[in-house]
Design an enzyme around this catalytic site. Structure first.
Site, PDB file in Angstrom:
ATOM      1  N   GLY A   1       0.778  -1.242   0.000  1.00 39.31           N
ATOM      2  CA  GLY A   1       0.000   0.000   0.000  1.00 39.31           C
ATOM      3  C   GLY A   1       0.806   1.286   0.000  1.00 39.31           C
TER       4      GLY A   1
ATOM      5  N   ARG B   1     -14.589 -15.931 -10.052  1.00 38.61           N
ATOM      6  CA  ARG B   1     -14.219 -14.517 -10.218  1.00 38.61           C
ATOM      7  C   ARG B   1     -15.447 -13.625 -10.341  1.00 38.61           C
ATOM      8  NH1 ARG B   1      -8.916 -13.813 -10.893  1.00 38.61           N
ATOM      9  NH2 ARG B   1      -7.754 -15.643 -11.562  1.00 38.61           N
TER      10      ARG B   1
ATOM     11  N   LEU C   1      -9.484  -9.099 -13.094  1.00 37.82           N
ATOM     12  CA  LEU C   1     -10.891  -8.702 -13.020  1.00 37.82           C
ATOM     13  C   LEU C   1     -11.632  -9.186 -14.260  1.00 37.82           C
ATOM     14  CD1 LEU C   1     -10.222  -5.102 -11.716  1.00 37.82           C
ATOM     15  CD2 LEU C   1     -11.284  -6.956 -10.427  1.00 37.82           C
TER      16      LEU C   1
ATOM     17  N   HIS D   1       1.301   0.777 -13.097  1.00 35.34           N
ATOM     18  CA  HIS D   1       2.094  -0.385 -13.509  1.00 35.34           C
ATOM     19  C   HIS D   1       3.571   0.022 -13.547  1.00 35.34           C
ATOM     20  CE1 HIS D   1       2.994  -4.155 -15.482  1.00 35.34           C
ATOM     21  NE2 HIS D   1       3.739  -3.489 -16.341  1.00 35.34           N
TER      22      HIS D   1
ATOM     23  N   GLU E   1      -7.725  -6.237 -21.508  1.00 35.48           N
ATOM     24  CA  GLU E   1      -6.446  -6.846 -21.834  1.00 35.48           C
ATOM     25  C   GLU E   1      -5.397  -6.373 -20.839  1.00 35.48           C
ATOM     26  OE1 GLU E   1      -8.356  -5.262 -24.102  1.00 35.48           O
ATOM     27  OE2 GLU E   1      -9.168  -7.091 -25.005  1.00 35.48           O
TER      28      GLU E   1
HETATM   29  C1  GRF Z   1       3.668  -1.180  -7.404  1.00 39.06           C
HETATM   30  O1  GRF Z   1       4.943  -1.413  -7.916  1.00 39.06           O
HETATM   31  C2  GRF Z   1       2.684  -0.947  -8.520  1.00 39.06           C
HETATM   32  O2  GRF Z   1       3.253  -0.342  -9.639  1.00 39.06           O
HETATM   33  C3  GRF Z   1       2.244  -2.343  -8.870  1.00 39.06           C
HETATM   34  O3  GRF Z   1       2.191  -3.037  -7.644  1.00 39.06           O
HETATM   35  C4  GRF Z   1       3.103  -2.415  -6.722  1.00 39.06           C
HETATM   36  C5  GRF Z   1       2.292  -2.078  -5.513  1.00 39.06           C
HETATM   37  O4  GRF Z   1       3.089  -1.544  -4.473  1.00 39.06           O
HETATM   38  N1  GRF Z   1       0.973  -2.344  -9.561  1.00 39.06           N
HETATM   39  P1  GRF Z   1       2.401  -0.845  -3.231  1.00 39.06           P
HETATM   40  O5  GRF Z   1       1.454  -1.879  -2.628  1.00 39.06           O
HETATM   41  O6  GRF Z   1       1.659   0.338  -3.721  1.00 39.06           O
HETATM   42  O7  GRF Z   1       3.518  -0.497  -2.299  1.00 39.06           O
END
Ligand code: GRF
Length: 286
Positions: A14, A67, A95, A111, A145
């Site tokens: 988080g 799901r 999802l 991402h 996707e």
């Molecule tokens: C981050 O690297 C984010 O880009 C990816 O998952 C990771 C989550 O890290 N989607 P955090 O839980 O926000 O510390």
């Protein structure tokens, strides 16, 4: 102006959620996080939300038969919260198409790569192995996707010769904590417009950031599934994030690559035409 109501979905640490919480708390982002949901009861991010006085809910995916049922429970909780936007912040579940379509253009994800390079897992190891000079992160609207959708913000960092996946990950995480609050601020300020599969942003990008995106042709064999980083899929799920990935550092590279491959195609066709003409001439002369 009324604040944008936001819900966050998490599965773990988080730290991105924290960056959003901080931005909302100090007034930089005109948004209010009204609910944090985790599919994992042990997610450390839940404590961060509670600490900030944000309502939390655990919706444990293991308690649902499939799901669709899990996503239906998410949807109910999200709608009850009054959230107008969902922020996926390290949410490690695929999802369903229905859920993604229900929240189309109202759900964003972060991402850890410069999409469309390296969708899926192990982004940092792959950037290093590919000899890329830059890595970074992308905040994008979610499409069904994996790791696709209109891009709102990208931030890049250099890859150093002595980088390991871990050192690179921590350098990227630092810019994630700036990129995600920036994207949410731009959205909450009404500066982001989506036209089809492209987002345009009415703002000047800070140094090292890029706002909005250019159209990216779909990669035919990218697996369908959902969205963001996730643990290794089971074979039963029949998908892999590792296939069909174009490794591009940024959109300019996409353009160069497309131009180059167009040139190769043209040269090949011209050679075939010349070879046929020469063959016909030879036949004629014999
Ligand atoms: C981050 O690297 C984010 O880009 C990816 O998952 C990771 C989550 O890290 N989607 P955090 O839980 O926000 O510390």
């Amino acid at each position: 102006m009324a604040k944008l109501k936001v819900a966050a979905l998490i599965s773990g640490r988080g730290s991105n959620l924290q960056a959003l919480i901080d931005g909302c708390a100090d007034g930089t982002i005109p948004a209010e996080i009204v609910l944090v949901i985790s599919n994992n009861p042990d997610a450390a991010g839940l404590a961060r939300a509670r600490q900030a006085g944000i309502p939390t809910q655990v919706i444990d995916h293991r308690r649902f038969r499939d799901r669709a049922a899990f996503d239906a429970a998410l949807d109910t909780a999200l709608k009850a919260s009054g959230a107008a936007l969902i922020c996926l912040a390290g949410f490690m579940r695929l999802l369903t198409r229905d859920f993604v379509e229900t929240w189309r253009d109202r759900m964003i994800n972060i991402h850890p790569s410069l999409l469309p390079a390296f969708p899926g897992l192990d982004t940092h190891a792959r950037a290093i192995a590919g000899g890329h000079r830059f890595a970074g992160c992308t905040v994008h609207f979610v499409r069904f996707e994996t790791d696709t959708g209109p891009i709102v913000v990208q931030a890049r960092v250099p890859v150093r010769p002595d980088d390991t996946p871990e050192t690179l990950a921590s350098r990227v995480l630092e810019v994630e904590h700036k990129a995600y609050p920036l994207a949410l601020r731009l959205l909450a300020e009404g500066r982001v417009r989506i036209e089809g599969e492209r987002a345009t942003v009415d703002a000047e990008p800070p140094d090292g950031f890029r706002l909005g995106d250019l159209p990216v042709p779909p990669v035919a064999d990218r697996r369908s599934g959902a969205l963001q980083s996730r643990p290794h899929p089971s074979p039963a799920e029949g998908n892999s994030n590792e296939t069909g990935t174009e490794t591009m550092v940024n959109h300019d590279d996409t353009h160069h690559r497309a131009t180059y491959s167009g040139f190769i195609k043209l040269a090949t066709i011209s050679s075939i035409v010349v070879a046929i003409a020469l063959g016909l001439m030879a036949l004629f002369l014999l």
